[in-house]
Motif scaffolding. Structure first.
Motif, PDB file in Angstrom:
ATOM      1  N   HIS A 107      34.507  29.934  -7.088  1.00  0.00           N
ATOM      2  CA  HIS A 107      35.587  30.200  -6.134  1.00  0.00           C
ATOM      3  C   HIS A 107      36.890  30.327  -6.908  1.00  0.00           C
ATOM      4  O   HIS A 107      37.122  29.563  -7.852  1.00  0.00           O
ATOM      5  CB  HIS A 107      35.716  29.062  -5.124  1.00  0.00           C
ATOM      6  N   SER A 165      37.510  24.813   0.080  1.00  0.00           N
ATOM      7  CA  SER A 165      36.431  24.319   0.927  1.00  0.00           C
ATOM      8  C   SER A 165      35.197  25.108   0.515  1.00  0.00           C
ATOM      9  O   SER A 165      35.058  26.292   0.836  1.00  0.00           O
ATOM     10  CB  SER A 165      36.771  24.555   2.398  1.00  0.00           C
ATOM     11  N   GLY A 172      32.492  18.392   4.924  1.00  0.00           N
ATOM     12  CA  GLY A 172      33.880  17.950   4.835  1.00  0.00           C
ATOM     13  C   GLY A 172      34.096  16.894   3.769  1.00  0.00           C
ATOM     14  O   GLY A 172      35.222  16.437   3.558  1.00  0.00           O
ATOM     15  N   TYR A 175      27.314  25.472  -6.191  1.00  0.00           N
ATOM     16  CA  TYR A 175      28.237  26.279  -5.391  1.00  0.00           C
ATOM     17  C   TYR A 175      28.574  27.538  -6.180  1.00  0.00           C
ATOM     18  O   TYR A 175      28.679  27.494  -7.401  1.00  0.00           O
ATOM     19  CB  TYR A 175      29.540  25.529  -5.101  1.00  0.00           C
ATOM     20  N   ASP A 203      31.423  26.484   0.037  1.00  0.00           N
ATOM     21  CA  ASP A 203      30.197  26.785   0.773  1.00  0.00           C
ATOM     22  C   ASP A 203      29.086  26.882  -0.261  1.00  0.00           C
ATOM     23  O   ASP A 203      29.247  27.552  -1.287  1.00  0.00           O
ATOM     24  CB  ASP A 203      30.371  28.117   1.512  1.00  0.00           C
ATOM     25  N   THR A 261      36.593  20.215  -1.137  1.00  0.00           N
ATOM     26  CA  THR A 261      35.666  19.601  -0.191  1.00  0.00           C
ATOM     27  C   THR A 261      34.481  20.535   0.054  1.00  0.00           C
ATOM     28  O   THR A 261      34.539  21.728  -0.212  1.00  0.00           O
ATOM     29  CB  THR A 261      36.349  19.306   1.159  1.00  0.00           C
ATOM     30  N   ASP A 262      33.415  19.956   0.595  1.00  0.00           N
ATOM     31  CA  ASP A 262      32.252  20.731   1.018  1.00  0.00           C
ATOM     32  C   ASP A 262      32.543  21.278   2.408  1.00  0.00           C
ATOM     33  O   ASP A 262      32.946  20.526   3.302  1.00  0.00           O
ATOM     34  CB  ASP A 262      31.007  19.845   1.030  1.00  0.00           C
ATOM     35  N   ARG A 263      32.353  22.571   2.600  1.00  0.00           N
ATOM     36  CA  ARG A 263      32.675  23.205   3.877  1.00  0.00           C
ATOM     37  C   ARG A 263      31.835  22.648   5.030  1.00  0.00           C
ATOM     38  O   ARG A 263      32.333  22.472   6.138  1.00  0.00           O
ATOM     39  CB  ARG A 263      32.476  24.716   3.781  1.00  0.00           C
TER      40      ARG A 263
END
Length: 170
Positions: free
Chosen positions: A100, A115, A37, A97, A117, A32-34
């Motif tokens: 991660h 999530s 959401g 992004y 960022d 998800t996008d921080r």
């Protein structure tokens, strides 16, 4: 189930070998996008074992669906000695992004949710080059010399790297 035809060999011997295939385990999660959401679809997710990357079924790849979910299946759960493989690395490579990762994952145990960022960006406008600014490529490297990404300038000489980690120097 299907019947198996067992016929004796010429010497009268009958040999049967039963093979059981291990379907392997899976590492699943949601991305998800921080800030919003919202789920992030179309994200490439790679999984590999740090110590057993060369062994069959110790790596895989998936792409998130419209709900941001993914599953990398068929992963080896045990090594050749029967010990559990507990060192899978899950890496998420999403446009706009930073990269991660999560380490120490075990197939079938929990999930690997992310999530994301959007991170930082290097942006600007290059001027003084006349009509020569369109389609010029800028390459971004970390200070250690590792390549990160390329970006193309627009017709006005603008560029925006987007998705850089704020914790690194470029």
């Amino acid at each position: 189930e299907q019947p198996v035809d067992i016929s004796p060999q010429e010497d009268g011997e009958i040999s049967v070998e039963i093979i059981t295939l291990d379907p392997g385990g899976s590492i699943r999660g949601e991305i998800t996008d921080r800030v919003t959401g919202d789920p992030v679809p179309g994200v490439i997710v790679t999984v590999h074992s740090e110590s057993r990357g060369e062994m069959p079924n110790c790596a895989g790849i998936a792409v998130t669906d419209e709900q941001g979910r993914y599953a990398v299946e068929g992963l080896r759960m045990e090594d050749e000695t029967g010990s559990p493989v507990t060192d899978y690395v899950v890496a998420v490579n999403a446009a706009y992004y930073p990269l991660h990762t999560q380490t120490g994952k075990t197939p079938g145990v929990g999930s690997a949710d992310f999530s994301l960022d959007a991170g930082a960006a290097i942006s600007g406008t290059v001027s003084g080059l006349g009509d020569e600014v369109a389609d010029v490529v800028t390459e971004v490297f970390e200070n250690a010399g590792d390549f990160v990404k390329s970006v193309v300038w627009d017709q006005e000489g603008r560029f925006d790297t987007g998705g850089l980690s704020a914790e690194r120097q470029y």
